[in-house]
Scaffold this motif. Structure first.
Motif, PDB file in Angstrom:
ATOM      1  N   ILE A 223     -19.039 -12.284   8.337  1.00 53.36           N
ATOM      2  CA  ILE A 223     -19.818 -12.634   9.529  1.00 53.36           C
ATOM      3  C   ILE A 223     -19.135 -12.103  10.789  1.00 53.36           C
ATOM      4  CG2 ILE A 223     -20.548 -14.592  10.955  1.00 53.36           C
ATOM      5  CD1 ILE A 223     -21.127 -16.095   8.343  1.00 53.36           C
ATOM      6  N   ASN A 224     -17.806 -12.230  10.885  1.00 55.05           N
ATOM      7  CA  ASN A 224     -17.094 -11.738  12.060  1.00 55.05           C
ATOM      8  C   ASN A 224     -17.161 -10.221  12.168  1.00 55.05           C
ATOM      9  OD1 ASN A 224     -16.333 -14.158  13.152  1.00 55.05           O
ATOM     10  ND2 ASN A 224     -14.462 -14.274  11.947  1.00 55.05           N
ATOM     11  N   SER A 225     -17.125  -9.527  11.052  1.00 59.68           N
ATOM     12  CA  SER A 225     -17.217  -8.067  11.114  1.00 59.68           C
ATOM     13  C   SER A 225     -18.612  -7.622  11.540  1.00 59.68           C
ATOM     14  CB  SER A 225     -16.830  -7.440   9.772  1.00 59.68           C
ATOM     15  OG  SER A 225     -17.731  -7.849   8.765  1.00 59.68           O
ATOM     16  N   VAL A 226     -19.634  -8.317  11.090  1.00 59.62           N
ATOM     17  CA  VAL A 226     -20.997  -7.980  11.516  1.00 59.62           C
ATOM     18  C   VAL A 226     -21.163  -8.242  13.010  1.00 59.62           C
ATOM     19  CG1 VAL A 226     -23.416  -8.658  11.286  1.00 59.62           C
ATOM     20  CG2 VAL A 226     -22.040  -8.283   9.250  1.00 59.62           C
ATOM     21  N   LYS A 227     -20.597  -9.331  13.512  1.00 58.80           N
ATOM     22  CA  LYS A 227     -20.658  -9.621  14.945  1.00 58.80           C
ATOM     23  C   LYS A 227     -19.963  -8.532  15.757  1.00 58.80           C
ATOM     24  CE  LYS A 227     -20.828 -14.673  14.997  1.00 58.80           C
ATOM     25  NZ  LYS A 227     -20.068 -15.882  15.383  1.00 58.80           N
ATOM     26  N   ALA A 228     -18.809  -8.083  15.279  1.00 67.31           N
ATOM     27  CA  ALA A 228     -18.070  -7.042  16.000  1.00 67.31           C
ATOM     28  C   ALA A 228     -18.831  -5.724  15.980  1.00 67.31           C
ATOM     29  CB  ALA A 228     -16.685  -6.868  15.381  1.00 67.31           C
ATOM     30  N   LEU A 229     -19.495  -5.414  14.880  1.00 69.76           N
ATOM     31  CA  LEU A 229     -20.256  -4.168  14.805  1.00 69.76           C
ATOM     32  C   LEU A 229     -21.514  -4.226  15.660  1.00 69.76           C
ATOM     33  CD1 LEU A 229     -19.955  -3.210  11.051  1.00 69.76           C
ATOM     34  CD2 LEU A 229     -18.988  -2.018  13.010  1.00 69.76           C
ATOM     35  N   MET A 230     -22.053  -5.403  15.857  1.00 69.25           N
ATOM     36  CA  MET A 230     -23.242  -5.527  16.703  1.00 69.25           C
ATOM     37  C   MET A 230     -22.906  -5.294  18.175  1.00 69.25           C
ATOM     38  SD  MET A 230     -25.723  -5.974  14.701  1.00 69.25           S
ATOM     39  CE  MET A 230     -27.086  -6.625  15.619  1.00 69.25           C
ATOM     40  N   LYS A 231     -21.644  -5.485  18.567  1.00 72.67           N
ATOM     41  CA  LYS A 231     -21.231  -5.271  19.946  1.00 72.67           C
ATOM     42  C   LYS A 231     -21.046  -3.787  20.276  1.00 72.67           C
ATOM     43  CE  LYS A 231     -18.857  -9.665  20.508  1.00 72.67           C
ATOM     44  NZ  LYS A 231     -17.562 -10.310  20.748  1.00 72.67           N
ATOM     45  N   VAL A 232     -20.950  -2.941  19.277  1.00 73.18           N
ATOM     46  CA  VAL A 232     -20.740  -1.517  19.508  1.00 73.18           C
ATOM     47  C   VAL A 232     -22.044  -0.895  19.997  1.00 73.18           C
ATOM     48  CG1 VAL A 232     -20.187   0.681  18.399  1.00 73.18           C
ATOM     49  CG2 VAL A 232     -18.930  -1.380  17.783  1.00 73.18           C
ATOM     50  N   ASP A 233     -21.942  -0.135  21.085  1.00 70.71           N
ATOM     51  CA  ASP A 233     -23.102   0.542  21.651  1.00 70.71           C
ATOM     52  C   ASP A 233     -22.998   2.033  21.329  1.00 70.71           C
ATOM     53  OD1 ASP A 233     -25.352   1.201  23.016  1.00 70.71           O
ATOM     54  OD2 ASP A 233     -24.481   0.980  25.005  1.00 70.71           O
ATOM     55  N   PRO A 234     -23.751   2.532  20.341  1.00 73.76           N
ATOM     56  CA  PRO A 234     -23.583   3.931  19.940  1.00 73.76           C
ATOM     57  C   PRO A 234     -23.997   4.914  21.029  1.00 73.76           C
ATOM     58  CG  PRO A 234     -25.388   2.908  18.725  1.00 73.76           C
ATOM     59  CD  PRO A 234     -24.708   1.834  19.501  1.00 73.76           C
ATOM     60  N   LYS A 235     -24.978   4.569  21.854  1.00 73.02           N
ATOM     61  CA  LYS A 235     -25.405   5.490  22.915  1.00 73.02           C
ATOM     62  C   LYS A 235     -24.305   5.654  23.956  1.00 73.02           C
ATOM     63  CE  LYS A 235     -30.333   4.725  22.417  1.00 73.02           C
ATOM     64  NZ  LYS A 235     -31.558   4.236  23.036  1.00 73.02           N
ATOM     65  N   ARG A 236     -23.670   4.557  24.322  1.00 74.20           N
ATOM     66  CA  ARG A 236     -22.580   4.646  25.292  1.00 74.20           C
ATOM     67  C   ARG A 236     -21.394   5.417  24.715  1.00 74.20           C
ATOM     68  NH1 ARG A 236     -19.642  -0.522  26.902  1.00 74.20           N
ATOM     69  NH2 ARG A 236     -17.665   0.503  26.883  1.00 74.20           N
ATOM     70  N   TYR A 237     -21.127   5.227  23.433  1.00 77.16           N
ATOM     71  CA  TYR A 237     -20.038   5.967  22.800  1.00 77.16           C
ATOM     72  C   TYR A 237     -20.339   7.457  22.783  1.00 77.16           C
ATOM     73  CZ  TYR A 237     -17.097   7.983  19.226  1.00 77.16           C
ATOM     74  OH  TYR A 237     -16.242   8.796  18.560  1.00 77.16           O
ATOM     75  N   LEU A 238     -21.564   7.828  22.444  1.00 75.85           N
ATOM     76  CA  LEU A 238     -21.914   9.241  22.378  1.00 75.85           C
ATOM     77  C   LEU A 238     -21.893   9.889  23.760  1.00 75.85           C
ATOM     78  CD1 LEU A 238     -24.752   9.232  19.712  1.00 75.85           C
ATOM     79  CD2 LEU A 238     -22.411  10.061  19.454  1.00 75.85           C
ATOM     80  N   ASP A 239     -22.204   9.120  24.797  1.00 74.40           N
ATOM     81  CA  ASP A 239     -22.136   9.659  26.153  1.00 74.40           C
ATOM     82  C   ASP A 239     -20.698   9.912  26.594  1.00 74.40           C
ATOM     83  OD1 ASP A 239     -24.864   9.625  26.353  1.00 74.40           O
ATOM     84  OD2 ASP A 239     -24.946   7.692  27.411  1.00 74.40           O
ATOM     85  N   ASN A 240     -19.780   9.070  26.160  1.00 72.42           N
ATOM     86  CA  ASN A 240     -18.373   9.170  26.579  1.00 72.42           C
ATOM     87  C   ASN A 240     -17.476   9.750  25.493  1.00 72.42           C
ATOM     88  OD1 ASN A 240     -19.027   7.967  29.031  1.00 72.42           O
ATOM     89  ND2 ASN A 240     -18.785   5.920  28.167  1.00 72.42           N
ATOM     90  N   LYS A 241     -18.054  10.415  24.518  1.00 68.32           N
ATOM     91  CA  LYS A 241     -17.283  10.942  23.397  1.00 68.32           C
ATOM     92  C   LYS A 241     -16.351  12.048  23.873  1.00 68.32           C
ATOM     93  CE  LYS A 241     -19.422  13.449  20.466  1.00 68.32           C
ATOM     94  NZ  LYS A 241     -20.249  13.974  19.404  1.00 68.32           N
ATOM     95  N   PRO A 242     -15.074  12.019  23.480  1.00 65.84           N
ATOM     96  CA  PRO A 242     -14.160  13.079  23.911  1.00 65.84           C
ATOM     97  C   PRO A 242     -14.477  14.397  23.204  1.00 65.84           C
ATOM     98  CG  PRO A 242     -13.066  11.595  22.384  1.00 65.84           C
ATOM     99  CD  PRO A 242     -14.417  11.005  22.677  1.00 65.84           C
ATOM    100  N   GLU A 243     -14.178  15.481  23.881  1.00 66.68           N
ATOM    101  CA  GLU A 243     -14.404  16.805  23.298  1.00 66.68           C
ATOM    102  C   GLU A 243     -13.380  17.069  22.208  1.00 66.68           C
ATOM    103  OE1 GLU A 243     -16.778  19.082  23.869  1.00 66.68           O
ATOM    104  OE2 GLU A 243     -17.763  17.633  25.174  1.00 66.68           O
ATOM    105  N   LEU A 244     -13.825  17.627  21.115  1.00 70.11           N
ATOM    106  CA  LEU A 244     -12.923  17.985  20.030  1.00 70.11           C
ATOM    107  C   LEU A 244     -12.430  19.404  20.227  1.00 70.11           C
ATOM    108  CD1 LEU A 244     -14.859  16.555  16.971  1.00 70.11           C
ATOM    109  CD2 LEU A 244     -12.843  15.610  18.046  1.00 70.11           C
ATOM    110  N   PRO A 245     -11.188  19.667  19.855  1.00 70.28           N
ATOM    111  CA  PRO A 245     -10.716  21.047  19.956  1.00 70.28           C
ATOM    112  C   PRO A 245     -11.423  21.913  18.923  1.00 70.28           C
ATOM    113  CG  PRO A 245      -9.064  19.672  18.894  1.00 70.28           C
ATOM    114  CD  PRO A 245     -10.159  18.762  19.376  1.00 70.28           C
ATOM    115  N   PRO A 246     -11.493  23.233  19.149  1.00 68.95           N
ATOM    116  CA  PRO A 246     -12.166  24.096  18.171  1.00 68.95           C
ATOM    117  C   PRO A 246     -11.445  24.071  16.825  1.00 68.95           C
ATOM    118  CG  PRO A 246     -11.102  25.387  19.886  1.00 68.95           C
ATOM    119  CD  PRO A 246     -10.980  23.969  20.282  1.00 68.95           C
TER     120      PRO A 246
END
Length: 60
Positions: A20-43
């Motif tokens: 239950i605690n892991s599901v609660k923690a995963l529900m707090k993750v905002d994938p759109k915000r993460y994808l907007d602030n995703k760091p650039e990967l080196p080639p």
């Protein structure tokens, strides 16, 4: 191991609580915000491209 037969429900309760605690923690993750602030990967560097230069099949 006799205590395991007596207290199996406590272990099950702990595992359900962890789930239950892991599901609660995963529900707090905002994938759109993460994808907007995703760091650039080196080639990507392929370090295996030079092993073909060492083939000696044609040389005898």
């Amino acid at each position: 191991m006799h205590w395991l037969a007596d207290y199996w429900w406590v272990i099950l309760l702990i595992l359900v609580g962890m789930l239950i605690n892991s599901v609660k923690a995963l529900m707090k993750v905002d994938p759109k915000r993460y994808l907007d602030n995703k760091p650039e990967l080196p080639p990507h560097r392929d370090n295996n491209d030079k092993w073909d230069n060492e083939d000696d099949w044609g040389k005898k």
